[in-house]
Design an enzyme around this catalytic site. Structure first.
Site, PDB file in Angstrom:
ATOM      1  N   ASN A 165      72.323  57.691  84.274  1.00  0.00           N
ATOM      2  CA  ASN A 165      73.115  56.824  83.404  1.00  0.00           C
ATOM      3  C   ASN A 165      73.665  55.698  84.264  1.00  0.00           C
ATOM      4  O   ASN A 165      74.680  55.856  84.953  1.00  0.00           O
ATOM      5  CB  ASN A 165      74.242  57.615  82.742  1.00  0.00           C
ATOM      6  CG  ASN A 165      73.718  58.648  81.762  1.00  0.00           C
ATOM      7  OD1 ASN A 165      73.267  58.313  80.673  1.00  0.00           O
ATOM      8  ND2 ASN A 165      73.756  59.918  82.172  1.00  0.00           N
ATOM      9  N   GLU A 166      72.970  54.567  84.236  1.00  0.00           N
ATOM     10  CA  GLU A 166      73.286  53.463  85.127  1.00  0.00           C
ATOM     11  C   GLU A 166      74.488  52.664  84.636  1.00  0.00           C
ATOM     12  O   GLU A 166      75.018  52.906  83.543  1.00  0.00           O
ATOM     13  CB  GLU A 166      72.062  52.532  85.245  1.00  0.00           C
ATOM     14  CG  GLU A 166      70.803  53.200  85.766  1.00  0.00           C
ATOM     15  CD  GLU A 166      70.809  53.418  87.277  1.00  0.00           C
ATOM     16  OE1 GLU A 166      71.898  53.376  87.893  1.00  0.00           O
ATOM     17  OE2 GLU A 166      69.726  53.629  87.849  1.00  0.00           O
ATOM     18  N   SER A 167      74.924  51.713  85.441  1.00  0.00           N
ATOM     19  CA  SER A 167      76.018  50.822  85.052  1.00  0.00           C
ATOM     20  C   SER A 167      75.713  50.204  83.690  1.00  0.00           C
ATOM     21  O   SER A 167      74.598  49.730  83.457  1.00  0.00           O
ATOM     22  CB  SER A 167      76.189  49.711  86.086  1.00  0.00           C
ATOM     23  OG  SER A 167      76.517  50.247  87.343  1.00  0.00           O
TER      24      SER A 167
END
Length: 641
Positions: A165-167
């Protein structure tokens, strides 16, 4: 089940928005987390219930899985009631690939315990894109049908991602296919032999399911994670740092080693958290930090500056400000020396190194074949120029950092050389043909055959020797150790072994150095630099009773990634513009590491640029604090054994 880990600390944590526990090292931390999991599994077994675990991959949980395997094999911990769900998997990814998380989990945990094969779940990287949405929905439904995750294990990415779950990920995000952030891909590129081979997408469990877990433990090790840990724990909740969402979880804990916690306020600036005893190291840290924060030279700090920035206790104990400033200024000034081996026939009472013996035996350890010149090239040259007997020891071959086309080019050169001079060498031609055939059909991240590894190792060996000759060393003072832990052919190395320590001991005993220089880079506790440093530490401890070790000092330098904090530096070697240029030319001898490095890291600059910028920044800090302005400086910390 309520976590018991949070009993490990009594620190006041008014700056921290999440429960945070600091251990001395990752080994003790991993064991504590393993005990937490074991207690949960056993409590579920007593109630005849399944234990639903959410598991992570990467370097952080390796020690945890090793301890869980030990608990199973030595203490009888059963996993028959355990059902696991892994966070993520690269996409696309074959399950038998050396970079597959399926393979990772099987090798490190699942195949070594008695968990039922139908009880572990890992996202499938072999699906077609059309199948992914349905698969992800089913993955979540399976978790929900079991009542949710009892305990979720997490690591943290350099940008604060949890899972993949990236930025920018939302708190209600679901399990899905995601595009990987450039920072994430660069961090993983070492495992895939370069950024171009690194997957661009992955399947990840969504933030929503992570937040729904009954208990969450996030683990982080090493100095490289310290900045993002501080932001995640002490900063605002933001989707730019998904790990910060855990501040809103009612049973989450961050488990850290000492290095990963180093930027937390209670560790970095404890005087802002509680009343402290002002020891010399804390005074230096506080005063230098204050000067840099206020952008003032040390000698310009006032009583008001101290009072307005939470340091009135220090002022009351040791003030006025002028007296404190003078002491810290003099201490910092005394770290600067143009004589890394000590200045002969000089008063050394305020110098970082001893004057005697005037000519010292120096042993410079370099984890990779270029760390010596990149990290302390200016000092290396000064030691040689000032008449010391300098030995350089290259601890590993560095062979995996050579591109395939470089290996082929050098193998081809040997064949052409033999033909040109009429040297008949059928073996050389066979090796070239074998290497050519292998490399043409090599799969992404496939381990090199032995011949290719040897060729790559010889390339780096030649470059290292050329650099040492450039500095002025004879062959007799150039040592290639080839420590066994490194020679796997893969990114993943063996643990430090007795042979590694013995080889290191033998060399130290042979040289009998007055000075040892070693790479003190602690950014990655599982990295090559750290293993090489541990080998030196263990060797030095074993040799400590020897008479010659009484005169031996150990100096630690930093790698290409980070520098010592200004408050930590005990010896700073200034460099002129000409010396900076000379060092650059020494780095250029490592041609295989220029113009597209295999292990570039998250920094796009070449190594010579990183070194110059870092050394220039250190010099600028000294100048900003009111000391002389040099073109560059190399910094060292003494390790006292």
């Amino acid at each position: 089940m309520k976590s018991t880990i949070d009993k490990a600390t009594g620190f006041e944590k008014r700056f921290e928005n999440i429960n945070t526990v600091v251990f001395q090292n990752s080994t003790s931390a991993s064991k504590a987390v393993a005990q937490e999991i074991a207690a949960l599994i056993k409590s579920k077994q007593k109630n005849n219930e399944s234990c639903i675990l959410g598991l992570a991959t990467g370097s952080s949980p390796k020690g945890l899985y090793a301890e869980l395997v030990r608990l199973h094999k030595e203490e009888g911990l059963s996993f028959k009631n355990v059902i696991t769900f892994n966070l993520d998997e690269y996409y696309p990814m074959e399950q038998d690939s050396i970079n597959s998380y399926v393979r990772f989990m099987k090798e490190l945990l699942l195949d070594q315990v008695d968990i039922l094969p139908e009880h572990y779940n890992i996202p499938d990287g072999t699906l077609t894109k059309e199948q992914i949405a349905g698969y992800c929905a089913d993955y979540e439904a399976k978790i929900e049908a079991l009542g949710g995750i009892d305990l979720q294990i997490l690591g943290i990415g350099g940008n604060g991602h949890i899972g993949f779950n990236e930025s920018g990920s939302l708190q209600n995000s679901k399990t899905r296919l995601v595009a990987l952030d450039h920072i994430t891909r660069v961090a993983a590129s070492g495992d895939f032999s370069g950024l171009s081979n690194t997957p661009r997408t992955a399947i990840t469990l969504g933030v929503k399911k992570i937040m729904e877990a009954k208990q969450v433990i996030l683990m982080a090790w090493g100095e490289g994670k310290s900045n993002i840990i501080q932001k995640s724990v002490e900063g605002e909740v933001t989707n730019q740092i998904p790990a910060s969402f855990l501040q809103e979880h009612n049973n989450a804990v961050f488990v850290l080693d000492k290095e990963a916690s180093s930027k937390l306020t209670r560790i970095n600036r404890p005087w802002l958290v509680e009343k402290i005893v002002w020891k010399a190291n804390l005074i230096r840290k506080a005063v230098l930090g204050l000067a840099l924060d206020l952008q003032k030279p040390i000698l310009m700090l006032t009583d008001a500056d101290y009072i307005e920035n939470g340091m009135s206790d220090l002022l009351a104990d040791s003030g006025p400000a002028y007296d404190i400033n003078i002491k810290i200024f003099n201490k910092l000034q005394n770290t600067i020396t143009g004589w890394p081996g000590g200045k002969p026939n000089a008063d050394d009472s305020n110098r970082p190194e001893r004057a005697e013996p005037a000519r010292k035996r120096v042993l410079l350890f370099s984890p990779h074949p270029d760390d010596d010149i990149i990290s302390m090239g200016g000092t290396f040259m000064r030691l040689q120029e000032q008449g010391h007997e300098v030995h350089v020891a290259y601890q590993t071959s560095g062979n995996i950092a050579v591109a395939d086309d470089e290996a082929l080019r050098f193998a081809s050169f040997v064949v052409d050389y033999n033909r040109k001079f009429g040297i008949k060498n059928i073996e050389a031609e066979e090796i070239y043909k074998k290497a050519l055939s292998f490399l043409k059909n090599k799969k992404a991240s496939e381990i090199d055959i032995t011949e290719v590894r040897y060729i790559k190792g010889l390339i780096r060996k030649g470059e290292a020797r050329a650099t040492s000759h450039f500095v002025g060393l004879p062959d007799a003072q150039i040592h290639f150790m080839e420590l066994p832990f490194y020679e796997t052919g893969a990114i993943e190395k063996k643990p430090l072994g007795k042979d590694d320590i013995q080889i290191t001991m033998d060399l130290i005993e042979k040289v009998k150095p007055h000075q040892i220089y070693a790479a003190g880079d602690l950014a990655d506790p599982h990295g090559t630099h750290k293993v090489c440093l541990d080998a030196i530490f263990e060797a030095v401890k074993e040799l400590k009773p020897k008479d010659f070790m009484k005169d031996c000092w150990v100096w630690l330098y930093r790698g290409a990634w980070q520098e010592w904090g200004i408050d930590e530096i005990e010896m700073a070697i200034p460099m002129s513009p000409d010396q900076v240029l000379f060092k650059r030319h020494g780095i250029f001898k490592h041609q295989s590491q220029k113009d597209g490095v295999v292990f570039q890291g998250s920094d796009a600059r070449e190594f010579w640029q990183r070194a110059e910028d870092r050394n220039g920044e250190t010099a600028q800090l000294y100048n900003q604090l009111g000391l002389a302005h040099y073109a560059a400086m190399e910094a060292f910390v003494r390790w006292k054994f």
